[in-house]
Scaffold this motif. Sequence first.
Motif, PDB file in Angstrom:
ATOM      1  N   LEU A 126       0.823  -1.210   0.000  1.00  0.00           N
ATOM      2  CA  LEU A 126       0.000   0.000   0.000  1.00  0.00           C
ATOM      3  C   LEU A 126       0.858   1.262   0.000  1.00  0.00           C
ATOM      4  O   LEU A 126       0.570   2.231  -0.713  1.00  0.00           O
ATOM      5  CB  LEU A 126      -0.939  -0.013   1.216  1.00  0.00           C
ATOM      6  N   ILE A 127       1.913   1.259   0.822  1.00  0.00           N
ATOM      7  CA  ILE A 127       2.785   2.437   0.879  1.00  0.00           C
ATOM      8  C   ILE A 127       3.468   2.671  -0.464  1.00  0.00           C
ATOM      9  O   ILE A 127       3.551   3.801  -0.968  1.00  0.00           O
ATOM     10  CB  ILE A 127       3.835   2.254   1.996  1.00  0.00           C
TER      11      ILE A 127
ATOM     12  N   TRP B 206       0.934   3.932  -2.935  1.00  0.00           N
ATOM     13  CA  TRP B 206       0.561   5.316  -2.626  1.00  0.00           C
ATOM     14  C   TRP B 206       1.590   6.302  -3.169  1.00  0.00           C
ATOM     15  O   TRP B 206       1.256   7.397  -3.613  1.00  0.00           O
ATOM     16  CB  TRP B 206       0.416   5.459  -1.115  1.00  0.00           C
ATOM     17  N   ARG B 207       2.872   5.891  -3.157  1.00  0.00           N
ATOM     18  CA  ARG B 207       3.930   6.766  -3.652  1.00  0.00           C
ATOM     19  C   ARG B 207       4.068   6.714  -5.172  1.00  0.00           C
ATOM     20  O   ARG B 207       4.975   7.350  -5.729  1.00  0.00           O
ATOM     21  CB  ARG B 207       5.255   6.382  -2.994  1.00  0.00           C
TER      22      ARG B 207
ATOM     23  N   LEU C 119      -5.100  12.792   0.870  1.00  0.00           N
ATOM     24  CA  LEU C 119      -5.693  12.210  -0.334  1.00  0.00           C
ATOM     25  C   LEU C 119      -6.167  13.298  -1.285  1.00  0.00           C
ATOM     26  O   LEU C 119      -5.981  13.210  -2.511  1.00  0.00           O
ATOM     27  CB  LEU C 119      -6.869  11.302   0.057  1.00  0.00           C
TER      28      LEU C 119
ATOM     29  N   ARG D  11      -3.357  14.817  -3.158  1.00  0.00           N
ATOM     30  CA  ARG D  11      -2.886  13.910  -4.208  1.00  0.00           C
ATOM     31  C   ARG D  11      -3.837  13.927  -5.404  1.00  0.00           C
ATOM     32  O   ARG D  11      -3.386  13.927  -6.561  1.00  0.00           O
ATOM     33  CB  ARG D  11      -2.788  12.487  -3.631  1.00  0.00           C
TER      34      ARG D  11
ATOM     35  N   ALA E  27      -4.348  10.678  -8.534  1.00  0.00           N
ATOM     36  CA  ALA E  27      -5.255   9.577  -8.222  1.00  0.00           C
ATOM     37  C   ALA E  27      -5.583   8.780  -9.485  1.00  0.00           C
ATOM     38  O   ALA E  27      -5.586   9.311 -10.574  1.00  0.00           O
ATOM     39  CB  ALA E  27      -6.537  10.120  -7.620  1.00  0.00           C
TER      40      ALA E  27
END
Length: 374
Positions: free
Chosen positions: A188-189, A192-193, A365, A368, A374
């Motif tokens: 997930l990390i 996310w990046r 979020l 981002r 996204a």
Amino acid sequence: MRRRRAARGWGWWLPQVALLLALAGLVLVVARTVSDNMERQDMVLSLGFLRSTAEFPIAESFLAYAPGDTIAWAFVVGLGNSIALTLLIIVLSTMAGVPIALARHSGHMLARTLAGGFVDLVRNVPLVVQLLFWYGVILMAFPPARAAAQPLPGLFLTNRGITVTTVGITGTALPMIVTVLGGLTLTLITAWRGHLHKASLCTLGTIVAGSALWIVLDLGLARDVPHFDRFNFTGGLTLTPEFVAVLWGSVIYASAFAAEIVRGGLDGVPRGQWEASRALGLSKRQSLRLVIVPQALRMIVPPMNSQFITILKNSTLALVVGYPDLNFVANTAINHTGQGLEGVAILMLVFFTLASAISLAMNRLNARVQRGGA
């Protein structure tokens, strides 16, 4: 060229200092009044009651609890119930809100009318009334445990809750669970990046490591089938009427607001974007997924922040149907100890912290999404 800030004189500082002193004076007066009143009633402001034995039951919890535990642990157990309930409502209501929003946005008259009627009905009835309604429906409509309804194999509906068959892992599964959770967190990390290739490798590594540990630790699966035993079902997983009523009622209520937020985001995308995507040869589904939704998210995420915080605060209404959330536990502790001011202060601090965490995550979020990541 940087603009030089104008010098601020007494005319700017004096009203602000006066307001600050007035607020400080008001706080001191209130604190002194509360202290005097508590002294007259032989009450002491202290958090020492948290170390006392709770001596009251908590009917259901995600964490282990016994009446012999401390009041501090009872607060933690209630907090666990509140967080689990809030997360479930957030996920389920958002998932339910999307198809309702699409139905309101569609050209199908019946679907659009039914979705609009659902939203109008649910939004205009107070949540506490809906929770009491669903709780009464479960208690009155479902049969007693001895005559349980069984719509599916392993699923039993009674006025004591919903009991389902569960599947558990046999053997010492802790190393595998820790490995899989760590791998999922890393995935997930990484995703996310924006490192999707590395995230895919992390996913593959997690699957391989989990499978290898499953074989090495000789793990297996076992079903826990519920069965009726004199007065009630034993075995499996039982969702109490209180939990089902507060979860179902809250999801229905929150999904109506989520649907309106999603519909507002879709309506906010210029009509020309639909026409342009059609001109490129995209189908309606492809236009929605590739063109409309990425733009609509920029208008959906900010109001969803407030929606999620509202869901968190509304979770305190679980008290009306007797579900032991943090508010329920705090009220019970206050009744047992008389430390009302401290109990309410803890409640306020906890909910302020949780709401701030939700706001921080949603702001990240949103930033981002606004950057187009996204």
